[in-house]
Scaffold this active site. Structure first.
Site, PDB file in Angstrom:
ATOM      1  N   LYS A 194       0.832  -1.207   0.000  1.00 55.14           N
ATOM      2  CA  LYS A 194       0.000   0.000   0.000  1.00 55.14           C
ATOM      3  C   LYS A 194       0.870   1.263   0.000  1.00 55.14           C
ATOM      4  O   LYS A 194       0.673   2.167  -0.808  1.00 55.14           O
ATOM      5  CB  LYS A 194      -0.921   0.015   1.245  1.00 55.14           C
ATOM      6  CG  LYS A 194      -1.791  -1.231   1.383  1.00 55.14           C
ATOM      7  CD  LYS A 194      -2.690  -1.186   2.611  1.00 55.14           C
ATOM      8  CE  LYS A 194      -1.967  -1.202   3.937  1.00 55.14           C
ATOM      9  NZ  LYS A 194      -1.288  -2.466   4.271  1.00 55.14           N
TER      10      LYS A 194
ATOM     11  N   ARG B  29      -9.787   0.871   8.749  1.00 61.27           N
ATOM     12  CA  ARG B  29      -9.405  -0.487   9.110  1.00 61.27           C
ATOM     13  C   ARG B  29     -10.511  -1.182   9.886  1.00 61.27           C
ATOM     14  O   ARG B  29     -10.351  -2.340  10.275  1.00 61.27           O
ATOM     15  CB  ARG B  29      -8.169  -0.437  10.000  1.00 61.27           C
ATOM     16  CG  ARG B  29      -6.866  -0.670   9.264  1.00 61.27           C
ATOM     17  CD  ARG B  29      -5.763  -0.436  10.267  1.00 61.27           C
ATOM     18  NE  ARG B  29      -4.615  -1.236  10.015  1.00 61.27           N
ATOM     19  CZ  ARG B  29      -3.515  -0.773   9.418  1.00 61.27           C
ATOM     20  NH1 ARG B  29      -3.440   0.445   8.986  1.00 61.27           N
ATOM     21  NH2 ARG B  29      -2.490  -1.564   9.251  1.00 61.27           N
TER      22      ARG B  29
ATOM     23  N   ARG C  59      12.009  -5.144   5.002  1.00 61.80           N
ATOM     24  CA  ARG C  59      11.697  -3.748   4.675  1.00 61.80           C
ATOM     25  C   ARG C  59      12.517  -2.752   5.492  1.00 61.80           C
ATOM     26  O   ARG C  59      12.774  -2.943   6.663  1.00 61.80           O
ATOM     27  CB  ARG C  59      10.222  -3.473   4.942  1.00 61.80           C
ATOM     28  CG  ARG C  59       9.915  -1.977   4.854  1.00 61.80           C
ATOM     29  CD  ARG C  59       8.476  -1.667   4.949  1.00 61.80           C
ATOM     30  NE  ARG C  59       7.829  -2.242   6.100  1.00 61.80           N
ATOM     31  CZ  ARG C  59       6.518  -2.177   6.283  1.00 61.80           C
ATOM     32  NH1 ARG C  59       5.759  -1.609   5.375  1.00 61.80           N
ATOM     33  NH2 ARG C  59       5.974  -2.704   7.343  1.00 61.80           N
TER      34      ARG C  59
ATOM     35  N   ARG D 177      11.158  -0.730  11.192  1.00 61.94           N
ATOM     36  CA  ARG D 177      10.075  -0.509  12.143  1.00 61.94           C
ATOM     37  C   ARG D 177      10.097  -1.545  13.262  1.00 61.94           C
ATOM     38  O   ARG D 177      10.396  -2.711  13.026  1.00 61.94           O
ATOM     39  CB  ARG D 177       8.726  -0.581  11.404  1.00 61.94           C
ATOM     40  CG  ARG D 177       8.398   0.727  10.723  1.00 61.94           C
ATOM     41  CD  ARG D 177       7.233   0.663   9.784  1.00 61.94           C
ATOM     42  NE  ARG D 177       6.081  -0.123  10.211  1.00 61.94           N
ATOM     43  CZ  ARG D 177       4.992  -0.260   9.464  1.00 61.94           C
ATOM     44  NH1 ARG D 177       4.907   0.339   8.287  1.00 61.94           N
ATOM     45  NH2 ARG D 177       3.978  -0.983   9.893  1.00 61.94           N
TER      46      ARG D 177
ATOM     47  N   ARG E 217      -0.589  -8.663  13.623  1.00 62.27           N
ATOM     48  CA  ARG E 217      -1.114  -7.699  12.639  1.00 62.27           C
ATOM     49  C   ARG E 217      -2.034  -8.405  11.637  1.00 62.27           C
ATOM     50  O   ARG E 217      -3.069  -7.861  11.232  1.00 62.27           O
ATOM     51  CB  ARG E 217       0.047  -7.002  11.927  1.00 62.27           C
ATOM     52  CG  ARG E 217       0.762  -6.003  12.833  1.00 62.27           C
ATOM     53  CD  ARG E 217       2.157  -5.672  12.352  1.00 62.27           C
ATOM     54  NE  ARG E 217       2.171  -4.904  11.117  1.00 62.27           N
ATOM     55  CZ  ARG E 217       3.275  -4.667  10.409  1.00 62.27           C
ATOM     56  NH1 ARG E 217       4.448  -5.128  10.810  1.00 62.27           N
ATOM     57  NH2 ARG E 217       3.212  -3.963   9.295  1.00 62.27           N
TER      58      ARG E 217
END
Ligand code: AP5
Length: 216
Positions: free
Chosen positions: A14, A88, A127, A161, A172
């Protein structure tokens, strides 16, 4: 001009696609994840609580995130908004509809980015992002041209992160399937849902989204 939602689980791409749309179409990305990461550095009690919830991989309360979005939606964006990671939950989706209606606007498309859970672990654990401009990278699939330097802005502030661990990812994903995936049916019923293959190469995903926007 088009207002769109990018909907998908953690690591679906996203943020990557939202940044591209900002560059190519002059749209404005509204990422509640980015807003919350900013809030957690504020040193306030609210920031501390937000940090704890995010690091566990759970969702922050509707009240907080709706408040953050409301602050940003005081006026329209010439190219339209990209809602990234918001809504969400169903209450967030209802709140967004009311906030847009107040501005005399609506949603043009909700783009579901379909991915396979197995691919997400590799995407999330590899990431890293630029702390200065928000550019998104990956150790294997999108490294920086010069190690330790952001391609986009030249910053050396490259970060990982705290919630990008396998354990937090499991939570998550559970949160996504329990609370966010019902939005797929919600927006399908409203005739707004379009799906793209989020496992395709980044450029192919961008092309699929561009086709949707050209028709919107
Ligand atoms: P948030 O920051 O929104 O995170 P997320 O939804 O979990 O999504 P990610 O940012 O992890 O993934 P992405 O889909 O943007 O993927 P990306 O493009 O980076 O939320 C974080 C937390 O904040 C939540 O857990 C919650 O606590 C809180 N929160 C946020 N919004 C909230 C809300 N509305 N309500 C309540 N709480 C909220 O890509 C991932 C990696 O894959 C990158 O390395 C990228 O280079 C790579 N990649 C991308 N596309 C491709 C491709 N096509 N092929 C190969 N690799 C790719």
């Amino acid at each position: 001009m088009a207002n769109i939602i990018l909907l998908g689980p953690p690591g679906a791409g996203k943020g990557t696609q939202a940044k591209r749309l900002e560059e190519t179409r002059g749209m404005v990305q509204l990422s509640t994840g980015d807003m919350l990461r900013e809030a957690r550095t504020s040193g306030t009690e609210m920031g501390r609580k937000v940090a704890e919830v995010m690091d566990r991989g759970q969702l922050v309360t509707d009240e907080i995130v709706i408040g953050l979005i409301e602050e940003k939606l005081t006026r329209g964006a010439a190219g339209g908004f990209i809602f990234d990671g918001f809504p969400r939950t169903l209450p967030q989706a209802d709140a967004l509809q009311s906030l847009l209606a107040r501005m005399g606007q609506g949603l043009d498309a909700v783009i579901e980015m379909r991915v396979d859970d197995a691919a997400l672990v590799a995407r999330i654990t590899g990431r890293f992002t630029c702390g200065a401009c928000g550019a998104v990278y990956h150790d294997a699939t999108k490294p920086t041209a010069v190690e330790g330097t952001c391609d986009a802005c030249g910053s050396h502030d490259l970060r990982r992160r705290a919630d990008d661990t396998e354990d937090a990812l499991k939570t998550r994903l559970m949160e996504y399937y329990k609370k966010t995936s019902p939005l797929i049916g919600y927006y399908w019923a409203k005739g707004k849902l379009v799906s793209v293959d989020g496992l395709a190469e980044m450029d192919h995903v961008s092309e699929a989204i561009a086709k949707i926007l050209d028709k919107a």
